[in-house]
Write a protein that holds these residues in place. Structure first.
Motif, PDB file in Angstrom:
ATOM      1  N   LEU A   1     -35.017  56.574 -53.277  1.00  0.00           N
ATOM      2  CA  LEU A   1     -35.827  55.542 -52.642  1.00  0.00           C
ATOM      3  C   LEU A   1     -37.003  55.145 -53.531  1.00  0.00           C
ATOM      4  CD1 LEU A   1     -35.888  56.716 -48.905  1.00  0.00           C
ATOM      5  CD2 LEU A   1     -34.489  54.935 -49.954  1.00  0.00           C
ATOM      6  N   ALA A   2     -37.609  56.131 -54.193  1.00  0.00           N
ATOM      7  CA  ALA A   2     -38.705  55.825 -55.120  1.00  0.00           C
ATOM      8  C   ALA A   2     -38.197  54.988 -56.292  1.00  0.00           C
ATOM      9  CB  ALA A   2     -39.341  57.121 -55.622  1.00  0.00           C
ATOM     10  N   SER A   3     -36.975  55.275 -56.751  1.00  0.00           N
ATOM     11  CA  SER A   3     -36.412  54.498 -57.847  1.00  0.00           C
ATOM     12  C   SER A   3     -36.170  53.048 -57.422  1.00  0.00           C
ATOM     13  CB  SER A   3     -35.099  55.132 -58.330  1.00  0.00           C
ATOM     14  OG  SER A   3     -34.033  54.892 -57.417  1.00  0.00           O
ATOM     15  N   SER A   4     -35.851  52.836 -56.162  1.00  0.00           N
ATOM     16  CA  SER A   4     -35.660  51.479 -55.673  1.00  0.00           C
ATOM     17  C   SER A   4     -36.977  50.708 -55.694  1.00  0.00           C
ATOM     18  CB  SER A   4     -35.095  51.508 -54.251  1.00  0.00           C
ATOM     19  OG  SER A   4     -34.761  50.221 -53.805  1.00  0.00           O
ATOM     20  N   PHE A   5     -38.074  51.389 -55.352  1.00  0.00           N
ATOM     21  CA  PHE A   5     -39.390  50.750 -55.394  1.00  0.00           C
ATOM     22  C   PHE A   5     -39.772  50.375 -56.830  1.00  0.00           C
ATOM     23  CE2 PHE A   5     -44.042  51.154 -55.849  1.00  0.00           C
ATOM     24  CZ  PHE A   5     -44.440  50.141 -54.976  1.00  0.00           C
ATOM     25  N   SER A   6     -39.583  51.305 -57.758  1.00  0.00           N
ATOM     26  CA  SER A   6     -39.919  51.011 -59.155  1.00  0.00           C
ATOM     27  C   SER A   6     -39.002  49.940 -59.733  1.00  0.00           C
ATOM     28  CB  SER A   6     -39.861  52.289 -60.000  1.00  0.00           C
ATOM     29  OG  SER A   6     -38.576  52.881 -59.940  1.00  0.00           O
ATOM     30  N   CYS A   7     -37.748  49.887 -59.264  1.00  0.00           N
ATOM     31  CA  CYS A   7     -36.838  48.824 -59.693  1.00  0.00           C
ATOM     32  C   CYS A   7     -37.349  47.467 -59.224  1.00  0.00           C
ATOM     33  CB  CYS A   7     -35.436  49.087 -59.153  1.00  0.00           C
ATOM     34  SG  CYS A   7     -34.217  47.831 -59.596  1.00  0.00           S
TER      35      CYS A   7
ATOM     36  N   ILE B   1     -40.246  42.235 -60.586  1.00  0.00           N
ATOM     37  CA  ILE B   1     -41.445  41.407 -60.555  1.00  0.00           C
ATOM     38  C   ILE B   1     -41.992  41.220 -61.966  1.00  0.00           C
ATOM     39  CG2 ILE B   1     -43.836  41.302 -59.746  1.00  0.00           C
ATOM     40  CD1 ILE B   1     -42.920  42.800 -57.236  1.00  0.00           C
ATOM     41  N   ALA B   2     -42.018  42.310 -62.751  1.00  0.00           N
ATOM     42  CA  ALA B   2     -42.500  42.211 -64.125  1.00  0.00           C
ATOM     43  C   ALA B   2     -41.620  41.290 -64.960  1.00  0.00           C
ATOM     44  CB  ALA B   2     -42.551  43.606 -64.750  1.00  0.00           C
ATOM     45  N   ALA B   3     -40.313  41.326 -64.720  1.00  0.00           N
ATOM     46  CA  ALA B   3     -39.407  40.439 -65.453  1.00  0.00           C
ATOM     47  C   ALA B   3     -39.662  38.978 -65.100  1.00  0.00           C
ATOM     48  CB  ALA B   3     -37.956  40.817 -65.167  1.00  0.00           C
TER      49      ALA B   3
ATOM     50  N   ARG C   1     -42.590  37.795 -66.964  1.00  0.00           N
ATOM     51  CA  ARG C   1     -42.471  38.007 -68.414  1.00  0.00           C
ATOM     52  C   ARG C   1     -43.425  39.089 -68.919  1.00  0.00           C
ATOM     53  NH1 ARG C   1     -39.307  34.672 -66.718  1.00  0.00           N
ATOM     54  NH2 ARG C   1     -38.313  33.013 -67.922  1.00  0.00           N
ATOM     55  N   ASN C   2     -43.625  40.113 -68.106  1.00  0.00           N
ATOM     56  CA  ASN C   2     -44.500  41.228 -68.477  1.00  0.00           C
ATOM     57  C   ASN C   2     -43.634  42.331 -69.078  1.00  0.00           C
ATOM     58  OD1 ASN C   2     -46.258  43.376 -68.691  1.00  0.00           O
ATOM     59  ND2 ASN C   2     -46.967  43.295 -66.570  1.00  0.00           N
ATOM     60  N   ALA C   3     -43.488  42.326 -70.395  1.00  0.00           N
ATOM     61  CA  ALA C   3     -42.561  43.251 -71.054  1.00  0.00           C
ATOM     62  C   ALA C   3     -42.990  44.709 -70.875  1.00  0.00           C
ATOM     63  CB  ALA C   3     -42.446  42.906 -72.532  1.00  0.00           C
ATOM     64  N   LYS C   4     -44.277  45.008 -71.040  1.00  0.00           N
ATOM     65  CA  LYS C   4     -44.734  46.391 -70.913  1.00  0.00           C
ATOM     66  C   LYS C   4     -44.536  46.905 -69.491  1.00  0.00           C
ATOM     67  CE  LYS C   4     -48.154  46.333 -74.644  1.00  0.00           C
ATOM     68  NZ  LYS C   4     -49.595  46.502 -74.991  1.00  0.00           N
ATOM     69  N   GLY C   5     -44.880  46.063 -68.514  1.00  0.00           N
ATOM     70  CA  GLY C   5     -44.681  46.472 -67.129  1.00  0.00           C
ATOM     71  C   GLY C   5     -43.218  46.678 -66.805  1.00  0.00           C
ATOM     72  N   PHE C   6     -42.368  45.817 -67.356  1.00  0.00           N
ATOM     73  CA  PHE C   6     -40.931  45.941 -67.123  1.00  0.00           C
ATOM     74  C   PHE C   6     -40.402  47.262 -67.694  1.00  0.00           C
ATOM     75  CE2 PHE C   6     -36.615  45.452 -68.796  1.00  0.00           C
ATOM     76  CZ  PHE C   6     -35.918  45.123 -67.639  1.00  0.00           C
ATOM     77  N   GLN C   7     -40.752  47.541 -68.950  1.00  0.00           N
ATOM     78  CA  GLN C   7     -40.251  48.761 -69.590  1.00  0.00           C
ATOM     79  C   GLN C   7     -40.746  50.008 -68.871  1.00  0.00           C
ATOM     80  OE1 GLN C   7     -37.961  48.679 -71.681  1.00  0.00           O
ATOM     81  NE2 GLN C   7     -38.096  46.918 -73.028  1.00  0.00           N
ATOM     82  N   LEU C   8     -42.008  49.992 -68.439  1.00  0.00           N
ATOM     83  CA  LEU C   8     -42.562  51.149 -67.737  1.00  0.00           C
ATOM     84  C   LEU C   8     -41.865  51.354 -66.394  1.00  0.00           C
ATOM     85  CD1 LEU C   8     -44.630  53.414 -67.435  1.00  0.00           C
ATOM     86  CD2 LEU C   8     -46.251  51.727 -66.527  1.00  0.00           C
TER      87      LEU C   8
END
Length: 209
Positions: free
Chosen positions: A81-87, A92-94, A97-104
């Motif tokens: 469930l936590a992985s779904s939240f981070s996904c 949102i980061a994608a 166009r927030n590359a650092k936020g997306f990768q993190l």
């Protein structure tokens, strides 16, 4: 005159609809991938039906009440469930166009997914070591098939996730990569929905016998 005007307006609107062009690729891709997910749901529905029929067929062996560790399964559920939240944060980061936020966010999703797989692998190994492998009874065959198939999907999702991280790092947020990220998010959230059903039907009901 009024009738002619209405007819011309109707024809104009029809022409406008005719030449509106195809739907954007993002919409077409998302719609097509939903069809794939629905077909996957049909497959899991068959596995759930088989499990429901065979859940009592223990052949004199242990049942879910004797085998399942709800504490371990609860941790697995929390990880997924936590992985779904981070996904969701990665999506949102994608979009921004927030590359650092997306990768993190994708790295956190990967870590939670791997944690889920490690715990599930340990559960399977312990069951086999105690003599409760998939060949012990029809109940265990159905259990390993259903839960193991979900685990294979999570494994495939992690490989897909790593591919997306690599593509964004090397090529950026191209439109085709954005569509793949959309499909990955749909796939990953669908796995969470399936796991909630597994957690409820297999583990909670299995230990309430």
């Amino acid at each position: 005159m009024t009738t002619v005007a209405l007819t011309d307006a109707h024809q104009g609107s029809a022409v406008g609809r005719e030449w509106s062009g195809p739907a954007p690729k993002r919409i077409v891709t998302g719609y097509g991938f939903w069809i794939f997910i629905l077909s996957d749901m049909v497959m899991f529905s068959a596995f759930f039906a088989s499990y429901a029929v065979l859940a009592e067929q223990t052949a004199g062996g242990p049942s879910g009440l004797n085998l399942f560790d709800l504490r371990n399964v609860a941790i697995e559920t929390a990880f997924l469930l936590a992985s779904s939240f981070s996904c969701g944060l990665a999506s949102i980061a994608a979009d921004t166009r927030n590359a650092k936020g997306f990768q993190l966010a994708m790295a956190v999703t990967c870590a939670f997914g791997l944690g889920f797989l490690i715990l599930e692998g340990q559960e399977f190994a312990n069951l086999v070591a105690s003599g409760a492998g998939p060949t012990r009874s029809a109940f265990l065959s159905a259990f390993f098939t259903l839960v193991g198939c979900h685990g294979l999907h999570v494994s495939a999702g992690i490989l897909w996730l790593l591919t997306m991280m690599t593509q964004v790092f090397t090529k950026g947020f191209r439109p085709d990569i954005q569509r793949r990220i959309l499909c990955f998010a749909l796939f990953w959230h669908a796995l969470d929905i399936i796991w909630i059903a597994v957690f409820t039907i297999v583990y909670l009901l299995g230990t309430a016998q």
